[in-house]
Design an enzyme around this catalytic site. Sequence first.
Site, PDB file in Angstrom:
ATOM      1  N   TYR A  48       0.840  -1.194   0.000  1.00  0.00           N
ATOM      2  CA  TYR A  48       0.000   0.000   0.000  1.00  0.00           C
ATOM      3  C   TYR A  48       0.873   1.242   0.000  1.00  0.00           C
ATOM      4  O   TYR A  48       1.967   1.250   0.570  1.00  0.00           O
ATOM      5  CB  TYR A  48      -0.877  -0.009   1.251  1.00  0.00           C
ATOM      6  CG  TYR A  48      -1.854   1.141   1.389  1.00  0.00           C
ATOM      7  CD1 TYR A  48      -2.906   1.293   0.500  1.00  0.00           C
ATOM      8  CD2 TYR A  48      -1.732   2.058   2.433  1.00  0.00           C
ATOM      9  CE1 TYR A  48      -3.820   2.336   0.639  1.00  0.00           C
ATOM     10  CE2 TYR A  48      -2.639   3.095   2.589  1.00  0.00           C
ATOM     11  CZ  TYR A  48      -3.677   3.235   1.683  1.00  0.00           C
ATOM     12  OH  TYR A  48      -4.582   4.254   1.826  1.00  0.00           O
ATOM     13  N   ASP A  62      -1.374  15.556   6.465  1.00  0.00           N
ATOM     14  CA  ASP A  62      -2.229  14.827   5.519  1.00  0.00           C
ATOM     15  C   ASP A  62      -3.542  15.591   5.321  1.00  0.00           C
ATOM     16  O   ASP A  62      -4.603  15.165   5.751  1.00  0.00           O
ATOM     17  CB  ASP A  62      -2.489  13.420   6.063  1.00  0.00           C
ATOM     18  CG  ASP A  62      -3.327  12.563   5.130  1.00  0.00           C
ATOM     19  OD1 ASP A  62      -3.341  12.853   3.916  1.00  0.00           O
ATOM     20  OD2 ASP A  62      -3.973  11.625   5.610  1.00  0.00           O
ATOM     21  N   ASP A  89      -3.392   5.411  -2.176  1.00  0.00           N
ATOM     22  CA  ASP A  89      -4.331   6.377  -1.627  1.00  0.00           C
ATOM     23  C   ASP A  89      -4.293   7.619  -2.515  1.00  0.00           C
ATOM     24  O   ASP A  89      -3.312   8.363  -2.511  1.00  0.00           O
ATOM     25  CB  ASP A  89      -3.901   6.705  -0.193  1.00  0.00           C
ATOM     26  CG  ASP A  89      -4.729   7.784   0.475  1.00  0.00           C
ATOM     27  OD1 ASP A  89      -5.662   8.301  -0.161  1.00  0.00           O
ATOM     28  OD2 ASP A  89      -4.415   8.109   1.637  1.00  0.00           O
ATOM     29  N   ASP A  91      -6.369  10.152  -2.279  1.00  0.00           N
ATOM     30  CA  ASP A  91      -7.084  11.223  -1.591  1.00  0.00           C
ATOM     31  C   ASP A  91      -8.449  11.477  -2.238  1.00  0.00           C
ATOM     32  O   ASP A  91      -9.215  10.557  -2.433  1.00  0.00           O
ATOM     33  CB  ASP A  91      -6.226  12.492  -1.551  1.00  0.00           C
ATOM     34  CG  ASP A  91      -5.081  12.388  -0.554  1.00  0.00           C
ATOM     35  OD1 ASP A  91      -5.093  11.461   0.280  1.00  0.00           O
ATOM     36  OD2 ASP A  91      -4.154  13.208  -0.603  1.00  0.00           O
ATOM     37  N   HIS A 116      -7.733   4.264  -4.360  1.00  0.00           N
ATOM     38  CA  HIS A 116      -9.012   4.604  -3.741  1.00  0.00           C
ATOM     39  C   HIS A 116      -9.180   6.111  -3.683  1.00  0.00           C
ATOM     40  O   HIS A 116      -8.223   6.869  -3.531  1.00  0.00           O
ATOM     41  CB  HIS A 116      -9.204   3.941  -2.374  1.00  0.00           C
ATOM     42  CG  HIS A 116      -8.258   4.364  -1.296  1.00  0.00           C
ATOM     43  ND1 HIS A 116      -8.339   5.561  -0.647  1.00  0.00           N
ATOM     44  CD2 HIS A 116      -7.217   3.697  -0.710  1.00  0.00           C
ATOM     45  CE1 HIS A 116      -7.399   5.633   0.286  1.00  0.00           C
ATOM     46  NE2 HIS A 116      -6.696   4.526   0.266  1.00  0.00           N
ATOM     47  N   GLU A 118     -11.727   9.226  -1.932  1.00  0.00           N
ATOM     48  CA  GLU A 118     -12.556   9.442  -0.751  1.00  0.00           C
ATOM     49  C   GLU A 118     -13.537  10.582  -0.959  1.00  0.00           C
ATOM     50  O   GLU A 118     -13.363  11.416  -1.865  1.00  0.00           O
ATOM     51  CB  GLU A 118     -11.682   9.700   0.468  1.00  0.00           C
ATOM     52  CG  GLU A 118     -10.893  10.992   0.400  1.00  0.00           C
ATOM     53  CD  GLU A 118      -9.798  11.040   1.450  1.00  0.00           C
ATOM     54  OE1 GLU A 118      -9.856  11.934   2.316  1.00  0.00           O
ATOM     55  OE2 GLU A 118      -8.885  10.194   1.402  1.00  0.00           O
ATOM     56  N   CYS A 126      -7.122  13.713   8.048  1.00  0.00           N
ATOM     57  CA  CYS A 126      -6.904  12.298   8.337  1.00  0.00           C
ATOM     58  C   CYS A 126      -8.249  11.677   8.700  1.00  0.00           C
ATOM     59  O   CYS A 126      -9.068  12.280   9.405  1.00  0.00           O
ATOM     60  CB  CYS A 126      -5.920  12.143   9.488  1.00  0.00           C
ATOM     61  SG  CYS A 126      -5.868  10.477  10.185  1.00  0.00           S
ATOM     62  N   ARG A 161     -13.616   5.163  -0.972  1.00  0.00           N
ATOM     63  CA  ARG A 161     -13.540   5.284   0.486  1.00  0.00           C
ATOM     64  C   ARG A 161     -14.624   6.258   0.937  1.00  0.00           C
ATOM     65  O   ARG A 161     -14.787   7.332   0.353  1.00  0.00           O
ATOM     66  CB  ARG A 161     -12.168   5.804   0.896  1.00  0.00           C
ATOM     67  CG  ARG A 161     -12.095   6.217   2.364  1.00  0.00           C
ATOM     68  CD  ARG A 161     -10.699   6.634   2.747  1.00  0.00           C
ATOM     69  NE  ARG A 161     -10.709   7.726   3.704  1.00  0.00           N
ATOM     70  CZ  ARG A 161      -9.641   8.275   4.249  1.00  0.00           C
ATOM     71  NH1 ARG A 161      -8.443   7.821   3.919  1.00  0.00           N
ATOM     72  NH2 ARG A 161      -9.742   9.277   5.105  1.00  0.00           N
ATOM     73  N   GLU A 191     -14.129   4.003   6.243  1.00  0.00           N
ATOM     74  CA  GLU A 191     -13.146   4.569   7.172  1.00  0.00           C
ATOM     75  C   GLU A 191     -13.733   4.804   8.553  1.00  0.00           C
ATOM     76  O   GLU A 191     -14.894   5.218   8.707  1.00  0.00           O
ATOM     77  CB  GLU A 191     -12.609   5.889   6.609  1.00  0.00           C
ATOM     78  CG  GLU A 191     -11.575   6.589   7.470  1.00  0.00           C
ATOM     79  CD  GLU A 191     -10.286   5.803   7.652  1.00  0.00           C
ATOM     80  OE1 GLU A 191     -10.353   4.663   8.186  1.00  0.00           O
ATOM     81  OE2 GLU A 191      -9.218   6.309   7.284  1.00  0.00           O
ATOM     82  N   ASN A 213      -9.294  -0.849   7.682  1.00  0.00           N
ATOM     83  CA  ASN A 213      -8.129  -0.022   7.990  1.00  0.00           C
ATOM     84  C   ASN A 213      -7.706  -0.231   9.439  1.00  0.00           C
ATOM     85  O   ASN A 213      -8.368   0.233  10.362  1.00  0.00           O
ATOM     86  CB  ASN A 213      -8.459   1.453   7.742  1.00  0.00           C
ATOM     87  CG  ASN A 213      -7.236   2.347   7.906  1.00  0.00           C
ATOM     88  OD1 ASN A 213      -6.117   1.864   8.032  1.00  0.00           O
ATOM     89  ND2 ASN A 213      -7.461   3.654   7.891  1.00  0.00           N
TER      90      ASN A 213
END
Length: 301
Positions: A48, A62, A89, A91, A116, A118, A126, A161, A191, A213
């Site tokens: 990952y 982040d 990721d 974002d 992914h 989100e 985060c 996500r 998440e 996760n």
Amino acid sequence: MLHTRTTPAGRRRIFREQLASGRLLRMPGAINPYSARLIQEAGFEAVYLSGAVLAAELALPDIGLTSSTEIAARAQQIARVTDLPALIDADTGFGEPMNAARTVQLMEDAGLAGLHLEDQVNPKRCGHLDGKTLVAREDMVRKVRAAADARRDPDFLLMARTDARGPEGLEAAIDRAKAYVDAGADAVFPEALADEGEFEAFRAAVDVPLLANMTEFGKGPLLDTATLESLGYNIALYPVTLFRLAMGAVEDGLRTLAADGGQQALLPRMQKRSRLYEVLGYEEYGAFDSAVFDFTLPPGV
């Protein structure tokens, strides 16, 4: 030696087969290409690339400050050295639906097995912090649909996500997940689920591969692989574990170096030179160099 021996298309097919197998895939987050090699050597099924780690490497929080091209460059470096499928990721897709579509193609070109997206607004947070704000469900649906349409390799995995559990509750998170699947998402990353019962409820409601996760110091429980497998999850994610371990060791080492005036006490905790060279394949590079430069041509050539 210089690169992986498999192709991106082959790794994507393997990733799809793994997700369809019913077995739980263990997916640690790589810090860099070297750690991706170690993840493969340790016998894990996939690797990952965490957005939090990619940002932290640049000494950034982040919150969406990295760009699609920055993470694509790091992704390409990691995909070059490991035969494991790699999930990244991405974002929020770095913008609106058209940006998300471009991000998909950048990650395909980088050699990844999937990404992914989100449903937070920018600037994002985060996933295990309070105060998250979500885009409207319809806006995320458009983004997922654009990302799905942009794929050139149908085996490239598009995961959605949802961060809705905190701001809107579990049922809203499930409803969003179903809408994202209808829009073209192949898998879902719920998440910050609060407890084992919520993991179970999400699995019962959503009929695509699910990622759990297992980030440290977050809102949810740290479930072991046997529990996650019994709950029917497909991926156990450890996104920042190696980064936290490494940076903890760095801080301890710096304190010891400053206090002792030397590194003698740290030697037993270090990876030895011979092991470093083994991981890097020094011997293979030497053999390759000799094969290139130390040769004679047959007569008449």
